[in-house]
Design a protein around this motif. Structure first.
Motif, mmCIF file in Angstrom:
data_model
loop_
_atom_site.group_PDB
_atom_site.id
_atom_site.type_symbol
_atom_site.label_atom_id
_atom_site.label_comp_id
_atom_site.label_asym_id
_atom_site.label_seq_id
_atom_site.Cartn_x
_atom_site.Cartn_y
_atom_site.Cartn_z
ATOM 1 N N ASP A 187 106.787 43.073 -26.859
ATOM 2 C CA ASP A 187 107.022 41.896 -26.017
ATOM 3 C C ASP A 187 108.307 41.174 -26.427
ATOM 4 N N LEU A 188 108.423 40.872 -27.720
ATOM 5 C CA LEU A 188 109.600 40.154 -28.203
ATOM 6 C C LEU A 188 110.868 40.981 -28.001
ATOM 7 N N ASP A 189 110.808 42.234 -28.418
ATOM 8 C CA ASP A 189 112.000 43.080 -28.349
ATOM 9 C C ASP A 189 112.359 43.424 -26.910
ATOM 10 N N GLY A 190 111.343 43.552 -26.049
ATOM 11 C CA GLY A 190 111.619 43.818 -24.638
ATOM 12 C C GLY A 190 112.435 42.711 -24.002
ATOM 13 N N VAL A 191 112.095 41.453 -24.337
ATOM 14 C CA VAL A 191 112.858 40.307 -23.833
ATOM 15 C C VAL A 191 114.254 40.292 -24.444
ATOM 16 N N ASN A 192 114.324 40.461 -25.773
ATOM 17 C CA ASN A 192 115.613 40.383 -26.460
ATOM 18 C C ASN A 192 116.598 41.447 -25.986
ATOM 19 N N ILE A 193 116.108 42.647 -25.759
ATOM 20 C CA ILE A 193 116.984 43.730 -25.305
ATOM 21 C C ILE A 193 117.289 43.568 -23.818
ATOM 22 N N GLY A 194 116.273 43.194 -23.048
ATOM 23 C CA GLY A 194 116.439 43.099 -21.595
ATOM 24 C C GLY A 194 117.505 42.107 -21.173
ATOM 25 N N ILE A 195 117.636 40.986 -21.899
ATOM 26 C CA ILE A 195 118.629 39.984 -21.501
ATOM 27 C C ILE A 195 120.054 40.426 -21.789
ATOM 28 N N THR A 196 120.223 41.486 -22.571
ATOM 29 C CA THR A 196 121.578 41.965 -22.869
ATOM 30 C C THR A 196 122.075 42.990 -21.857
ATOM 31 N N LEU A 197 121.193 43.466 -20.982
ATOM 32 C CA LEU A 197 121.547 44.578 -20.104
ATOM 33 C C LEU A 197 122.198 44.102 -18.814
ATOM 34 N N SER A 198 123.060 44.939 -18.300
ATOM 35 C CA SER A 198 123.638 44.755 -16.977
ATOM 36 C C SER A 198 123.681 46.121 -16.316
ATOM 37 N N SER A 199 123.985 46.152 -15.041
ATOM 38 C CA SER A 199 124.042 47.423 -14.336
ATOM 39 C C SER A 199 125.046 48.348 -15.027
ATOM 40 N N GLY A 200 124.615 49.550 -15.325
ATOM 41 C CA GLY A 200 125.476 50.498 -16.017
ATOM 42 C C GLY A 200 125.255 50.547 -17.507
ATOM 43 N N SER A 201 124.390 49.662 -18.041
ATOM 44 C CA SER A 201 124.115 49.677 -19.475
ATOM 45 C C SER A 201 123.418 50.974 -19.877
ATOM 46 N N ASP A 202 123.645 51.379 -21.120
ATOM 47 C CA ASP A 202 123.003 52.565 -21.683
ATOM 48 C C ASP A 202 121.726 52.110 -22.388
ATOM 49 N N LEU A 203 120.568 52.493 -21.869
ATOM 50 C CA LEU A 203 119.290 52.019 -22.389
ATOM 51 C C LEU A 203 119.061 52.465 -23.828
ATOM 52 N N SER A 204 119.262 53.733 -24.124
ATOM 53 C CA SER A 204 119.006 54.231 -25.482
ATOM 54 C C SER A 204 119.962 53.590 -26.477
ATOM 55 N N GLU A 205 121.211 53.390 -26.075
ATOM 56 C CA GLU A 205 122.177 52.757 -26.966
ATOM 57 C C GLU A 205 121.806 51.304 -27.241
ATOM 58 N N ALA A 206 121.365 50.589 -26.202
ATOM 59 C CA ALA A 206 120.974 49.190 -26.376
ATOM 60 C C ALA A 206 119.783 49.068 -27.326
ATOM 61 N N ILE A 207 118.785 49.934 -27.166
ATOM 62 C CA ILE A 207 117.611 49.905 -28.044
ATOM 63 C C ILE A 207 118.005 50.289 -29.462
ATOM 64 N N GLY A 208 118.803 51.345 -29.601
ATOM 65 C CA GLY A 208 119.205 51.811 -30.925
ATOM 66 C C GLY A 208 120.004 50.778 -31.689
ATOM 67 N N GLN A 209 120.951 50.133 -31.028
ATOM 68 C CA GLN A 209 121.761 49.114 -31.688
ATOM 69 C C GLN A 209 120.914 47.918 -32.102
ATOM 70 N N TYR A 210 119.979 47.549 -31.253
ATOM 71 C CA TYR A 210 119.114 46.403 -31.560
ATOM 72 C C TYR A 210 118.308 46.661 -32.828
#
Length: 373
Positions: A187-210
């Motif tokens: 829940d916490l991480d889903g919100v924290n990662i989700g607010i950083t995304l925009s169209s074209g974002s790399d999902l695996s990269e965003a999760i990995g960096q977080y």
């Protein structure tokens, strides 16, 4: 007519309840975060290839998220929030790499730095809901409703409900709680990662960096800012109230609780929790606030990090303060007072759909109240 109303309300309740329900399924063999992210990267690569060949515009990020959540979060309410999963894309993936299907049933993965468990599909669904600006009811709020419902009608006051629920809130025993640690982190991480995304974002990269170097304190700080704004978590009662205000004012939470007859209209036509759920709902909000406060050590959370003694001493020889870097401009959505309203701005059809549902609920409540007079 009465039977039709009952059937309609029951169907509506079942659909909305599925927003916050986690369906237990058999876990796939992937248990490492690295393995899940490798497959997620491969999936998004296929999504980009698929989208490039389509005449209509498709977002590879949402194709990826919807593919992963399609089995465990497969209902009309999630489709309304995230958009329906593409059957054509699923067929394309099956033809290119059938092993990617195991992502859809993946449960807990371990965060390398801490060995903490996080429910991967739960995480991805929360990321998608936050990206679509519906974070409360689809993440922590929905899980809180489930947990509160487990003691509905016990007659205990808020503090009594807190004592009943505390052993099961963010519980390490996955089989003993409706709010296990793996769900809380998702829940916490889903919100924290989700607010950083925009169209074209790399999902695996965003999760990995977080997850590279995230700490509990940083996780909680980012989440509090995203959901509640600046806060003094050391003032327990004030912070508890801040969390309650966010929870009870959320349109998605109100709609879900109305459909389950856990909220109603008072004499002044305000939406309030029914007596049997008032104390449990307030209790889970207080537990949420207390857990976040403990993670932060009671610190104040502000938009700008506190200035360190080193930076305060960092003057130039001329006595001037060193130039501060400009803050990065984020393209992520800003989570304000009403995430539902922001979603409506993006989807013109959504106000009509939700308006019809709310009107139906209100008509049923009015009809029942008149009959009871």
């Amino acid at each position: 007519m009465k039977q039709m109303i009952k059937r309609g309300l029951s169907a509506l309740s079942a659909v909305l309840l599925a927003v916050c329900m986690l369906v237990p399924v058999h876990a796939a063999e992937i248990t490492s975060l690295a393995g899940a992210l490798d497959q997620t990267a491969r999936l998004q690569q296929l999504a980009e290839e698929y989208a490039a060949g389509q005449q209509s515009e498709s977002d590879p990020l949402m194709l990826t998220i919807n593919y992963i959540r399609t089995q465990r979060y497969a209902d009309a309410s999630w489709d309304m929030i995230l958009g329906a999963p593409s059957e054509e894309f699923a067929q394309f993936v099956a033809g290119q790499d059938s092993e990617l299907e195991q992502l859809q049933t993946l449960e807990n993965v371990q965060i390398p730095a801490t060995s903490e468990p996080v429910d991967f599909v739960h995480l991805v669904a929360g990321i998608g809901a936050t990206y679509k600006r519906m974070p409360v009811v689809c993440t922590w709020g929905g899980d809180c409703i489930q947990l509160a419902g487990s003691i509905q009608g016990t007659g205990a006051d808020e503090e009594g409900c807190i004592q009943q629920l505390k052993p099961y809130f963010v519980c390490e025993d996955e089989n003993a709680s409706l709010m296990p640690q793996s769900d809380w982190l998702a829940d916490l991480d889903g919100v924290n990662i989700g607010i950083t995304l925009s169209s074209g974002s790399d999902l695996s990269e965003a999760i990995g960096q977080y997850y590279q170097d995230i700490t509990d304190e940083e996780r909680a700080q980012q989440f509090v800012l995203a959901q509640f704004g600046e806060a003094d978590t050391g003032d327990r009662e004030a912070f508890r109230q801040q969390v309650k205000d966010k929870f009870f004012a959320d349109s998605g939470v109100q709609l879900l609780l109305l459909s389950q007859k856990q909220m109603t209209l008072d004499e002044e036509r305000n939406i309030v929790a029914v007596d049997s759920m008032d104390a449990p709902l307030n209790a889970v909000c207080s537990l949420t606030a207390d857990t976040l406060a403990d993670m932060l050590g009671g610190a104040k959370v502000t938009e700008a990090p506190a200035q360190t003694s080193e930076s305060q001493a960092g003057q130039t020889e001329s006595g001037e303060q060193p130039t501060q870097p400009e803050p990065a401009q984020s393209t992520a959505p800003v989570l304000g007072q009403s995430s539902l309203a922001q979603t409506m701005q993006k989807h013109a059809w959504l106000p009509w759909a939700l308006g019809g549902v709310v009107l139906f609920c209100l008509l049923v409540l009015v009809a029942l109240s008149r009959k009871g007079r």
